[in-house]
Scaffold this motif. Sequence first.
Motif, PDB file in Angstrom:
ATOM      1  N   ALA A  34      -4.320  -4.588   3.623  1.00 24.59           N
ATOM      2  CA  ALA A  34      -5.029  -5.764   4.149  1.00 24.59           C
ATOM      3  C   ALA A  34      -6.240  -6.079   3.265  1.00 24.59           C
ATOM      4  CB  ALA A  34      -5.459  -5.526   5.586  1.00 24.59           C
ATOM      5  N   LEU A  35      -6.959  -5.042   2.821  1.00 25.07           N
ATOM      6  CA  LEU A  35      -8.080  -5.239   1.905  1.00 25.07           C
ATOM      7  C   LEU A  35      -7.572  -5.862   0.604  1.00 25.07           C
ATOM      8  CD1 LEU A  35     -11.029  -4.864   0.908  1.00 25.07           C
ATOM      9  CD2 LEU A  35     -10.329  -2.557   0.157  1.00 25.07           C
ATOM     10  N   MET A  36      -6.478  -5.347   0.065  1.00 19.70           N
ATOM     11  CA  MET A  36      -5.939  -5.885  -1.191  1.00 19.70           C
ATOM     12  C   MET A  36      -5.494  -7.333  -1.017  1.00 19.70           C
ATOM     13  SD  MET A  36      -3.997  -2.684  -3.096  1.00 19.70           S
ATOM     14  CE  MET A  36      -3.008  -2.101  -1.724  1.00 19.70           C
ATOM     15  N   SER A  61     -11.748   2.584  -5.077  1.00 16.61           N
ATOM     16  CA  SER A  61     -11.058   2.463  -6.357  1.00 16.61           C
ATOM     17  C   SER A  61      -9.783   1.617  -6.246  1.00 16.61           C
ATOM     18  CB  SER A  61     -10.750   3.864  -6.900  1.00 16.61           C
ATOM     19  OG  SER A  61     -10.290   3.791  -8.216  1.00 16.61           O
ATOM     20  N   VAL A  62      -9.997   0.312  -6.108  1.00 14.09           N
ATOM     21  CA  VAL A  62      -8.890  -0.633  -5.922  1.00 14.09           C
ATOM     22  C   VAL A  62      -9.155  -1.886  -6.751  1.00 14.09           C
ATOM     23  CG1 VAL A  62      -7.648  -2.068  -4.256  1.00 14.09           C
ATOM     24  CG2 VAL A  62      -8.440   0.206  -3.582  1.00 14.09           C
ATOM     25  N   ILE A  63      -8.102  -2.370  -7.415  1.00 10.99           N
ATOM     26  CA  ILE A  63      -8.170  -3.575  -8.252  1.00 10.99           C
ATOM     27  C   ILE A  63      -6.969  -4.452  -7.923  1.00 10.99           C
ATOM     28  CG2 ILE A  63      -7.899  -4.417 -10.642  1.00 10.99           C
ATOM     29  CD1 ILE A  63      -9.232  -1.753 -11.532  1.00 10.99           C
ATOM     30  N   VAL A  64      -7.191  -5.764  -7.927  1.00  6.82           N
ATOM     31  CA  VAL A  64      -6.079  -6.715  -7.901  1.00  6.82           C
ATOM     32  C   VAL A  64      -6.176  -7.566  -9.159  1.00  6.82           C
ATOM     33  CG1 VAL A  64      -5.865  -6.763  -5.392  1.00  6.82           C
ATOM     34  CG2 VAL A  64      -7.301  -8.463  -6.530  1.00  6.82           C
ATOM     35  N   PRO A  76       1.018 -11.344  -8.687  1.00  5.27           N
ATOM     36  CA  PRO A  76      -0.064 -10.435  -8.304  1.00  5.27           C
ATOM     37  C   PRO A  76       0.272  -8.982  -8.615  1.00  5.27           C
ATOM     38  CG  PRO A  76       1.105 -11.198  -6.356  1.00  5.27           C
ATOM     39  CD  PRO A  76       1.648 -11.968  -7.529  1.00  5.27           C
ATOM     40  N   ARG A  77      -0.761  -8.258  -9.029  1.00  7.92           N
ATOM     41  CA  ARG A  77      -0.638  -6.824  -9.332  1.00  7.92           C
ATOM     42  C   ARG A  77      -1.704  -6.087  -8.536  1.00  7.92           C
ATOM     43  NH1 ARG A  77       1.286  -5.504 -14.532  1.00  7.92           N
ATOM     44  NH2 ARG A  77       1.367  -3.451 -13.578  1.00  7.92           N
ATOM     45  N   TYR A  78      -1.398  -4.859  -8.146  1.00  9.43           N
ATOM     46  CA  TYR A  78      -2.296  -4.044  -7.336  1.00  9.43           C
ATOM     47  C   TYR A  78      -2.428  -2.672  -7.981  1.00  9.43           C
ATOM     48  CZ  TYR A  78      -0.716  -7.616  -4.063  1.00  9.43           C
ATOM     49  OH  TYR A  78      -0.382  -8.811  -3.480  1.00  9.43           O
ATOM     50  N   PHE A  79      -3.656  -2.185  -8.086  1.00  6.17           N
ATOM     51  CA  PHE A  79      -3.931  -0.914  -8.744  1.00  6.17           C
ATOM     52  C   PHE A  79      -4.845  -0.081  -7.843  1.00  6.17           C
ATOM     53  CE2 PHE A  79      -3.289  -4.270 -11.774  1.00  6.17           C
ATOM     54  CZ  PHE A  79      -2.397  -3.736 -12.703  1.00  6.17           C
ATOM     55  N   VAL A  80      -4.320   1.009  -7.314  1.00  4.57           N
ATOM     56  CA  VAL A  80      -5.094   1.896  -6.457  1.00  4.57           C
ATOM     57  C   VAL A  80      -5.338   3.196  -7.228  1.00  4.57           C
ATOM     58  CG1 VAL A  80      -5.121   3.161  -4.263  1.00  4.57           C
ATOM     59  CG2 VAL A  80      -4.084   0.875  -4.387  1.00  4.57           C
ATOM     60  N   ASN A  81      -6.590   3.621  -7.270  1.00  2.00           N
ATOM     61  CA  ASN A  81      -6.994   4.826  -8.009  1.00  2.00           C
ATOM     62  C   ASN A  81      -6.516   4.796  -9.467  1.00  2.00           C
ATOM     63  OD1 ASN A  81      -8.102   5.762  -5.587  1.00  2.00           O
ATOM     64  ND2 ASN A  81      -6.303   6.978  -5.075  1.00  2.00           N
TER      65      ASN A  81
END
Length: 175
Positions: A34-36, A61-64, A76-81
Amino acid sequence: MATRRILTVDNAADLAVLKRVSQPVPAVTDDLRALMDDMLETMYAAPGIGLAAVQIGEPVSVIVMDISREEDAKAPRYFVNPEIVWASDELAVYEEGCLSVPEIYDEVERPAKVKLKYLNYAGEAVEEDAEGLFAVCIQHEMDHLKGVLFIDHLSRLKRERAVNKVKKAARDKAA
Protein backbone atom coordinates in the motif's frame (compact mmCIF):
# COMPACT_ATOMS: atom_id res chain seq x y z
CA MET A 1 -3.98 4.82 -3.11
CA ALA A 2 -3.17 8.34 -2.07
CA THR A 3 -0.90 11.11 -3.23
CA ARG A 4 1.50 12.09 -0.47
CA ARG A 5 3.45 15.31 0.13
CA ILE A 6 7.03 15.17 -1.11
CA LEU A 7 9.57 16.56 1.35
CA THR A 8 11.78 19.35 -0.02
CA VAL A 9 15.13 20.88 0.94
CA ASP A 10 13.73 24.36 1.56
CA ASN A 11 11.99 23.19 4.74
CA ALA A 12 14.32 22.50 7.72
CA ALA A 13 12.07 19.79 9.16
CA ASP A 14 11.80 18.09 5.75
CA LEU A 15 15.57 18.28 5.26
CA ALA A 16 16.16 16.62 8.64
CA VAL A 17 14.01 13.67 7.52
CA LEU A 18 15.63 13.53 4.06
CA LYS A 19 19.04 13.24 5.75
CA ARG A 20 17.98 10.19 7.79
CA VAL A 21 19.29 6.76 6.87
CA SER A 22 16.42 4.49 5.84
CA GLN A 23 15.94 1.18 7.62
CA PRO A 24 15.52 -2.19 5.91
CA VAL A 25 12.07 -3.74 6.07
CA PRO A 26 11.66 -7.28 7.42
CA ALA A 27 9.22 -8.44 4.72
CA VAL A 28 6.99 -7.30 1.88
CA THR A 29 3.53 -7.08 3.42
CA ASP A 30 0.18 -5.73 2.26
CA ASP A 31 0.88 -2.55 4.26
CA LEU A 32 4.21 -2.13 2.48
CA ARG A 33 2.56 -2.71 -0.92
CA ALA A 34 0.00 0.00 0.00
CA LEU A 35 2.91 2.35 0.77
CA MET A 36 4.52 1.50 -2.58
CA ASP A 37 1.21 2.14 -4.37
CA ASP A 38 0.98 5.56 -2.68
CA MET A 39 4.59 6.27 -3.61
CA LEU A 40 3.95 5.40 -7.25
CA GLU A 41 0.84 7.60 -7.41
CA THR A 42 2.80 10.45 -5.77
CA MET A 43 5.72 10.02 -8.20
CA TYR A 44 3.44 10.05 -11.26
CA ALA A 45 1.57 13.11 -9.98
CA ALA A 46 4.78 15.09 -9.37
CA PRO A 47 5.76 14.06 -12.18
CA GLY A 48 8.97 12.10 -11.66
CA ILE A 49 10.70 8.87 -12.62
CA GLY A 50 11.83 7.66 -9.19
CA LEU A 51 10.93 8.13 -5.54
CA ALA A 52 12.39 6.81 -2.30
CA ALA A 53 10.07 6.28 0.67
CA VAL A 54 12.03 8.76 2.78
CA GLN A 55 10.99 11.50 0.33
CA ILE A 56 7.42 11.15 1.61
CA GLY A 57 8.55 10.93 5.23
CA GLU A 58 8.84 7.14 5.53
CA PRO A 59 12.50 6.28 6.26
CA VAL A 60 12.33 2.67 5.08
CA SER A 61 14.41 1.04 2.37
CA VAL A 62 11.87 1.20 -0.46
CA ILE A 63 12.05 2.76 -3.94
CA VAL A 64 9.58 3.02 -6.80
CA MET A 65 10.58 3.89 -10.34
CA ASP A 66 9.24 4.16 -13.86
CA ILE A 67 11.74 5.21 -16.50
CA SER A 68 9.46 4.41 -19.44
CA ARG A 69 9.09 7.35 -21.78
CA GLU A 70 5.56 6.52 -22.92
CA GLU A 71 2.64 7.98 -20.95
CA ASP A 72 0.33 5.19 -22.12
CA ALA A 73 2.87 2.40 -21.50
CA LYS A 74 3.75 2.77 -17.84
CA ALA A 75 6.26 0.28 -16.47
CA PRO A 76 6.37 0.68 -12.67
CA ARG A 77 9.23 -0.96 -10.77
CA TYR A 78 9.49 -1.64 -7.04
CA PHE A 79 12.69 -2.10 -5.05
CA VAL A 80 12.60 -3.23 -1.41
CA ASN A 81 15.89 -3.35 0.53
CA PRO A 82 17.95 -2.73 -2.62
CA GLU A 83 21.71 -3.26 -2.52
CA ILE A 84 24.36 -2.58 -5.13
CA VAL A 85 26.56 -5.68 -5.20
CA TRP A 86 28.88 -4.50 -7.99
CA ALA A 87 29.66 -1.21 -9.72
CA SER A 88 31.74 -0.67 -12.85
CA ASP A 89 34.97 1.32 -12.80
CA GLU A 90 33.66 3.11 -15.89
CA LEU A 91 31.88 6.31 -14.95
CA ALA A 92 29.12 8.20 -16.72
CA VAL A 93 27.90 11.76 -16.31
CA TYR A 94 24.17 12.42 -16.37
CA GLU A 95 22.11 15.52 -15.69
CA GLU A 96 19.98 14.74 -12.65
CA GLY A 97 17.06 16.40 -10.96
CA CYS A 98 15.10 15.49 -7.85
CA LEU A 99 11.54 15.91 -6.63
CA SER A 100 12.94 16.98 -3.25
CA VAL A 101 15.05 19.68 -4.95
CA PRO A 102 12.45 21.00 -7.42
CA GLU A 103 13.52 22.70 -10.66
CA ILE A 104 17.25 22.15 -10.02
CA TYR A 105 19.30 20.08 -12.46
CA ASP A 106 23.03 19.42 -12.59
CA GLU A 107 25.49 16.84 -13.82
CA VAL A 108 26.52 14.01 -11.50
CA GLU A 109 29.16 11.38 -12.20
CA ARG A 110 28.34 7.81 -11.17
CA PRO A 111 29.34 4.26 -12.14
CA ALA A 112 28.03 3.56 -15.63
CA LYS A 113 26.82 0.05 -14.74
CA VAL A 114 25.76 -1.64 -11.51
CA LYS A 115 24.44 -5.01 -10.40
CA LEU A 116 21.77 -4.87 -7.74
CA LYS A 117 19.70 -7.20 -5.64
CA TYR A 118 16.37 -6.43 -4.02
CA LEU A 119 12.91 -7.75 -3.24
CA ASN A 120 10.16 -6.94 -5.76
CA TYR A 121 6.49 -6.04 -5.16
CA ALA A 122 5.65 -9.70 -4.53
CA GLY A 123 8.54 -10.11 -2.08
CA GLU A 124 10.61 -12.23 -4.48
CA ALA A 125 14.40 -11.87 -4.49
CA VAL A 126 15.73 -10.35 -7.73
CA GLU A 127 19.25 -9.72 -8.98
CA GLU A 128 19.81 -7.72 -12.15
CA ASP A 129 22.19 -5.49 -14.05
CA ALA A 130 21.50 -1.83 -14.67
CA GLU A 131 23.01 0.63 -17.13
CA GLY A 132 22.06 3.91 -18.75
CA LEU A 133 19.14 5.79 -17.21
CA PHE A 134 18.21 2.77 -15.07
CA ALA A 135 21.69 2.74 -13.46
CA VAL A 136 21.57 6.49 -12.85
CA CYS A 137 18.08 6.42 -11.37
CA ILE A 138 18.65 3.44 -9.08
CA GLN A 139 21.88 4.95 -7.72
CA HIS A 140 20.18 8.34 -7.24
CA GLU A 141 17.28 6.77 -5.33
CA MET A 142 19.57 4.51 -3.31
CA ASP A 143 21.49 7.61 -2.25
CA HIS A 144 18.22 8.84 -0.70
CA LEU A 145 18.15 5.67 1.42
CA LYS A 146 21.54 6.74 2.85
CA GLY A 147 20.41 10.31 3.49
CA VAL A 148 22.27 11.66 0.45
CA LEU A 149 20.74 14.07 -2.08
CA PHE A 150 22.07 14.48 -5.61
CA ILE A 151 23.14 18.04 -4.73
CA ASP A 152 25.49 16.52 -2.11
CA HIS A 153 27.58 15.34 -5.09
CA LEU A 154 28.06 18.98 -6.20
CA SER A 155 30.53 21.56 -4.96
CA ARG A 156 29.53 23.42 -1.81
CA LEU A 157 28.88 26.58 -3.83
CA LYS A 158 26.58 24.81 -6.35
CA ARG A 159 24.78 23.01 -3.51
CA GLU A 160 24.17 26.27 -1.61
CA ARG A 161 22.95 28.00 -4.78
CA ALA A 162 20.56 25.13 -5.49
CA VAL A 163 19.06 25.21 -1.99
CA ASN A 164 18.74 29.00 -2.11
CA LYS A 165 16.91 28.78 -5.48
CA VAL A 166 14.47 26.23 -4.06
CA LYS A 167 13.89 28.41 -0.98
CA LYS A 168 13.31 31.50 -3.15
CA ALA A 169 10.88 29.62 -5.40
CA ALA A 170 8.95 28.39 -2.33
CA ARG A 171 8.75 31.96 -0.95
CA ASP A 172 7.60 33.33 -4.33
CA LYS A 173 4.95 30.61 -4.58
CA ALA A 174 3.69 31.38 -1.06
CA ALA A 175 3.47 35.13 -1.78
